[in-house]
Each structure stands twice: as structure tokens, then as C-alpha cells.
Design a protein around this motif. Structure first.
Motif, mmCIF file in Angstrom:
data_model
loop_
_atom_site.group_PDB
_atom_site.id
_atom_site.type_symbol
_atom_site.label_atom_id
_atom_site.label_comp_id
_atom_site.label_asym_id
_atom_site.label_seq_id
_atom_site.Cartn_x
_atom_site.Cartn_y
_atom_site.Cartn_z
ATOM 1 N N VAL A 91 -3.765 -3.769 -8.193
ATOM 2 C CA VAL A 91 -4.651 -3.521 -7.137
ATOM 3 C C VAL A 91 -5.751 -2.740 -7.253
ATOM 4 N N GLY A 92 -5.957 -1.668 -8.298
ATOM 5 C CA GLY A 92 -7.135 -1.290 -8.383
ATOM 6 C C GLY A 92 -8.277 -1.819 -8.876
ATOM 7 N N SER A 93 -8.077 -2.703 -9.573
ATOM 8 C CA SER A 93 -8.855 -3.700 -10.405
ATOM 9 C C SER A 93 -9.354 -4.655 -9.188
ATOM 10 N N VAL A 94 -8.473 -5.348 -8.138
ATOM 11 C CA VAL A 94 -8.778 -6.020 -7.388
ATOM 12 C C VAL A 94 -9.796 -5.544 -6.395
ATOM 13 N N ALA A 255 -22.736 0.527 -2.758
ATOM 14 C CA ALA A 255 -22.823 0.191 -4.057
ATOM 15 C C ALA A 255 -21.451 -0.500 -4.279
ATOM 16 N N ALA A 256 -21.457 -1.515 -5.176
ATOM 17 C CA ALA A 256 -20.437 -2.012 -5.907
ATOM 18 C C ALA A 256 -20.451 -1.565 -7.374
ATOM 19 N N LEU A 257 -19.249 -0.869 -7.445
ATOM 20 C CA LEU A 257 -19.147 -0.237 -8.898
ATOM 21 C C LEU A 257 -17.917 -1.050 -9.460
ATOM 22 N N SER A 258 -18.080 -0.827 -10.862
ATOM 23 C CA SER A 258 -16.961 -1.596 -11.775
ATOM 24 C C SER A 258 -15.954 -0.772 -11.912
ATOM 25 N N THR A 259 -16.205 0.569 -11.648
ATOM 26 C CA THR A 259 -15.246 1.425 -12.029
ATOM 27 C C THR A 259 -14.269 1.966 -10.737
ATOM 28 N N SER A 260 -14.602 1.325 -9.476
ATOM 29 C CA SER A 260 -13.876 1.639 -8.386
ATOM 30 C C SER A 260 -12.569 1.215 -8.369
ATOM 31 N N GLY A 261 -11.643 1.993 -7.940
ATOM 32 C CA GLY A 261 -10.092 1.677 -7.866
ATOM 33 C C GLY A 261 -9.316 2.177 -9.140
ATOM 34 N N ARG A 262 -10.083 3.038 -10.225
ATOM 35 C CA ARG A 262 -9.196 3.250 -11.228
ATOM 36 C C ARG A 262 -8.465 4.482 -10.882
ATOM 37 N N GLY A 263 -7.032 4.118 -11.358
ATOM 38 C CA GLY A 263 -6.084 5.012 -11.127
ATOM 39 C C GLY A 263 -5.546 4.901 -10.007
ATOM 40 N N LEU A 264 -6.218 3.957 -8.921
ATOM 41 C CA LEU A 264 -5.547 3.734 -7.685
ATOM 42 C C LEU A 264 -4.138 3.331 -7.426
ATOM 43 N N LEU A 266 -1.547 3.935 -9.417
ATOM 44 C CA LEU A 266 -0.595 5.062 -9.551
ATOM 45 C C LEU A 266 -0.495 5.874 -8.359
ATOM 46 N N ARG A 267 -1.932 6.110 -7.727
ATOM 47 C CA ARG A 267 -1.690 7.079 -6.554
ATOM 48 C C ARG A 267 -1.048 6.071 -5.304
ATOM 49 N N VAL A 268 -1.394 4.944 -5.451
ATOM 50 C CA VAL A 268 -0.602 4.074 -4.339
ATOM 51 C C VAL A 268 0.855 3.987 -4.386
ATOM 52 N N ILE A 269 1.369 3.900 -5.707
ATOM 53 C CA ILE A 269 2.765 3.847 -6.002
ATOM 54 C C ILE A 269 3.325 5.228 -5.639
ATOM 55 N N THR A 270 2.920 6.065 -6.019
ATOM 56 C CA THR A 270 3.266 7.623 -5.618
ATOM 57 C C THR A 270 3.527 7.836 -4.247
ATOM 58 N N ALA A 271 2.327 7.584 -3.534
ATOM 59 C CA ALA A 271 2.383 7.554 -2.180
ATOM 60 C C ALA A 271 3.513 6.693 -1.302
ATOM 61 N N VAL A 272 3.765 5.659 -1.662
ATOM 62 C CA VAL A 272 4.752 4.660 -1.404
ATOM 63 C C VAL A 272 6.010 5.031 -1.439
ATOM 64 N N ILE A 273 6.437 5.574 -2.721
ATOM 65 C CA ILE A 273 7.507 6.068 -3.025
ATOM 66 C C ILE A 273 7.975 7.338 -2.336
ATOM 67 N N LEU A 274 6.927 8.226 -2.131
ATOM 68 C CA LEU A 274 6.977 9.456 -1.179
ATOM 69 C C LEU A 274 7.310 9.116 -0.115
ATOM 70 N N GLY A 275 6.670 7.909 0.740
ATOM 71 C CA GLY A 275 6.940 7.616 1.861
ATOM 72 C C GLY A 275 8.064 6.990 2.166
ATOM 73 N N GLY A 276 9.244 6.854 1.249
ATOM 74 C CA GLY A 276 10.448 6.240 1.570
ATOM 75 C C GLY A 276 10.855 5.133 0.833
ATOM 76 N N ALA A 277 9.947 4.311 -0.036
ATOM 77 C CA ALA A 277 10.294 3.152 -0.692
ATOM 78 C C ALA A 277 10.938 3.458 -2.101
ATOM 79 N N SER A 278 11.703 2.561 -2.242
ATOM 80 C CA SER A 278 12.596 2.551 -3.423
ATOM 81 C C SER A 278 12.090 1.684 -4.626
ATOM 82 N N LEU A 279 12.432 2.041 -5.846
ATOM 83 C CA LEU A 279 12.186 1.350 -6.834
ATOM 84 C C LEU A 279 13.023 0.340 -6.881
ATOM 85 N N SER A 280 14.475 0.543 -6.444
ATOM 86 C CA SER A 280 15.422 -0.926 -6.603
ATOM 87 C C SER A 280 15.141 -1.668 -5.189
ATOM 88 N N GLY A 281 14.355 -1.625 -4.308
ATOM 89 C CA GLY A 281 13.976 -2.097 -3.124
ATOM 90 C C GLY A 281 14.903 -2.086 -1.932
#
Length: 342
Positions: A91-94, A255-264, A266-281
Motif C-alpha cells: 500500500v505504501g508503494s501504491v 509534488a509527486a515524490l517517489s519516496t511517498s508512503g515509505r514505512g506506511l 507498517l504504520r497502518v498495520i500497527t494502527a489496524v491491529i491496535l484498533g481491534g483487527a486480528s491477524l487470524s481474521g
């Protein structure tokens, strides 16, 4: 006898009320969206006390929400995926690719800004579709597939944007820099995304199927759900939302930067798990994704105000991710033990 039964029932009423109150409180404490909301509120209070001249200021809070907008829009798509028991590392690369595609077409090809935006979103949609097909049909592991796609798409973003593309048309810049009621447009897009997907996930049959798939994929398939199609749609939704976030980010920065979204990712997955999601679904709420992203944004804001080194910020992010996954696994084991007892 009737009087005795009446007195016994009368005596039991207070205890029943008490047990009901205790069970409600226990349910509240087990609700990760509720506990995260309370934790975030307490963190805001602490920040206001520790940094009274910086954190509570309108300018700081407005900037915090603005920085939060991109992460939240991507987190909403990630929440849909994780409810279904999957995730997307590309998603960060997208985000970089969609902004780079639109920027390249506007700057080098002099394409109309609306056509450029649609092209950027179409590119993101195709990436999501390819991920979904290879994972659902070819049975490639989601981590391997999206990790590979992350590198591929980042390479395309670098080819499109190079060192960066600027000088966009005013109409494109207006999308990300205009204001309404004192708040920049990306904040409103973020709130609209959360509200729309919260309704869809809670109220529509299509999105409710993802809970069944995440809970038990085989049982969902036997019940008549087209699991492969649903998986493909989940990756398309996630990538398209990442594309929208990328367009908004390029418009906001001018500006459109090729570095945009780097590390995004991991931040998003962390946020989603903190918000109640489970790795098992099978678990998660859209508002949980928003609160998780908000919590992460406040932590990041605290580190910046406290002038903590950027290197340590990465370390702390990793610690929070490990803690979030640890909590998730502990809750899974706890629910399994409770199920065996029952």
C-alpha cells in the motif's frame, strides 16, 4: 411458599443487577475500540499537561489531523483486508505510484488533471486486482505476493517521479489544499471515507461476508460465499483507497515524490491491529482503524514535539507493533481457553 420465592427473588435482584453491571464493564474492557478510545483520550490529556504550549494549539491539532488523513484512508482498506484474514504490504508503494502517475501525466504529457487522477486510480486498482488474483487463484501467500509487489510498484514510482515532480495545475492543487471550516480538504475526505465504510461494513451483506471469511474460510465457502471473488475485491478496495490517499498527498504537497508512503504499511498495520483487527481474521471495526491511526499520529506528534531522534521514532514504532501483535495473540489464546471451559 410463594412468599418465600418472592423474598428469594427480591434478594437476588441486587446481585443480578450487580453481576449484569460487572459483565457489561467486562465486555467494555474487552472491546478494543473502547479501550483504545479511552487510552487515546488519556494520552491527549497527558500531552496537554506535558506540552501545554504546543500540543493543545489549534495549529498543531490541525496539522496532526492533516498528517493522519493519508494513514487513515489507507487503514480503512487494510481493515477490510484484515477482517478477511489478509493484509497488503504494497500500500505504501501504491501511494507513491498513484501520485507519480497523475503527476507524470500532468507535467510531462500535459494531460487534463481529471484524466490524470483517473489514470492514477486505475493504476492502483490494477495493482490491487493483480494482487487479489494471484493470491486467490494462484494461492500465493499474501505476505510474499504483496512484498514482491511492494518492490515492483516502488520501482515504477521511481521511474515515473524521479527526484520529484512539481508545478501542477491549480485545479489539482486545490483538491488537497482547499479548506472548509478551517480544516484542509484531506481531513474531510478522511472522515467521509471512515463514515462510508463504517456503514458499508456494518450494514451491507457484501462486506459482512468478510467476517465469515476471516472467521472460517472453509465454512464460508461451503455456505455459498464466493471466497475467491471476495478476496479479489478486498485487495482492489485496499489498493484503490491507497491510490486515493496518494493523489491527495501529491495534491496537498504540490509534488509527486517517489519516496511517498515509505514505512506506511507498517504504520497502518500497527494502527489496524491496535484498533481491534486480528491477524487470524474475523474481527475489526472501521472506527477502530481510525482510532488506531489517531493513536499512532499522537505518539508520533509527541516524539516530534519532544525532539526525539527520527531513528528512535522507528524503534518505538517497531515496539508498538510488537506489543499490538502480542496483545492480539494473547486475546486469541484467552478466547480459546474460555471456549474450552464453556
Amino acid at each position: 411458599m410463594e412468599q418465600l420465592e418472592s423474598s428469594v427473588s427480591t434478594k437476588n435482584k441486587p446481585s443480578q443487577t450487580g453481576s449484569t453491571g460487572n459483565s457489561l464493564m467486562a465486555e467494555r474492557l474487552q472491546d478494543r475500540v473502547f479501550t483504545l478510545g479511552v487510552t487515546t483520550l488519556l494520552l491527549c490529556i497527558v500531552m496537554s499537561v506535558v506540552f501545554p504550549d504546543q500540543f493543545p494549539r489549534v495549529e498543531n491539532l490541525s496539522q496532526l489531523l492533516l498528517n493522519l488523513s493519508v494513514d487513515t484512508i489507507v487503514a480503512v482498506g487494510m481493515m477490510v483486508l484484515m477482517i478477511a484474514g489478509m493484509f497488503d504490504l504494497s500500500v505504501g508503494s501504491v501511494v507513491a505510484f498513484s501520485g507519480g502517475m497523475a503527476g507524470y501525466l500532468m507535467y510531462y504529457q500535459h494531460t487534463n488533471f481529471l484524466v490524470a487522477i483517473l489514470a492514477g486510480l486505475a493504476g492502483a486498482l490494477v495493482i490491487g486486482f493483480v494482487n487479489g488474483v494471484l493470491i486467490a487463484k494462484a494461492r500465493i501467500n499474501p505476505m510474499i505476493q504483496t512484498l514482491a509487489m511492494m518492490g515492483i510498484v516502488r520501482g515504477f514510482a521511481l521511474m515515473l517521479s524521479g527526484a520529484g515532480i512539481q508545478n501542477f495545475p491549480y485545479e489539482f492543487i486545490y483538491i488537497g489544499q482547499s479548506k472548509l471550516l478551517g480544516l484542509q480538504a484531506p481531513i474531510w475526505y478522511m472522515l467521509a471515507t471512515v463514515l462510508i465504510f463504517s456503514f458499508l461494513v456494518n450494514r451491507t451483506t457484501f462486506f459482512r461476508k468478510y467476517y465469515f471469511i476471516g472467521g472460517n474460510e472453509k465454512a464460508a465457502e461451503l455456505s455459498g460465499i464466493n471466497v475467491n471473488k471476495m478476496k479479489i475485491w478486498a485487495f482492489v478496495i485496499s489498493a484503490t483507497l491507497a491510490g486515493i490517499a496518494g493523489i491527495l498527498l501529491a495534491s496537498r504537497l504540490g509534488a509527486a515524490l517517489s519516496t511517498s508512503g515509505r514505512g506506511l504499511e507498517l504504520r497502518v498495520i500497527t494502527a489496524v491491529i491496535l484498533g481491534g483487527a486480528s491477524l487470524s481474521g474475523g474481527h475489526g471495526k472501521i472506527w477502530g482503524a481510525f482510532l488506531g491511526a489517531l493513536f499512532m499520529a499522537i505518539v508520533n506528534n509527541a516524539l516530534i514535539i519532544g525532539r526525539v531522534s527520527g531513528y528512535w521514532q522507528e524503534v518505538i514504532l517497531g515496539i508498538i507493533l510488537i506489543a499490538a501483535v502480542g496483545i492480539d495473540q494473547w486475546l486469541i489464546r484467552r478466547s480459546e481457553r474460555v471456549g474450552k471451559v464453556v
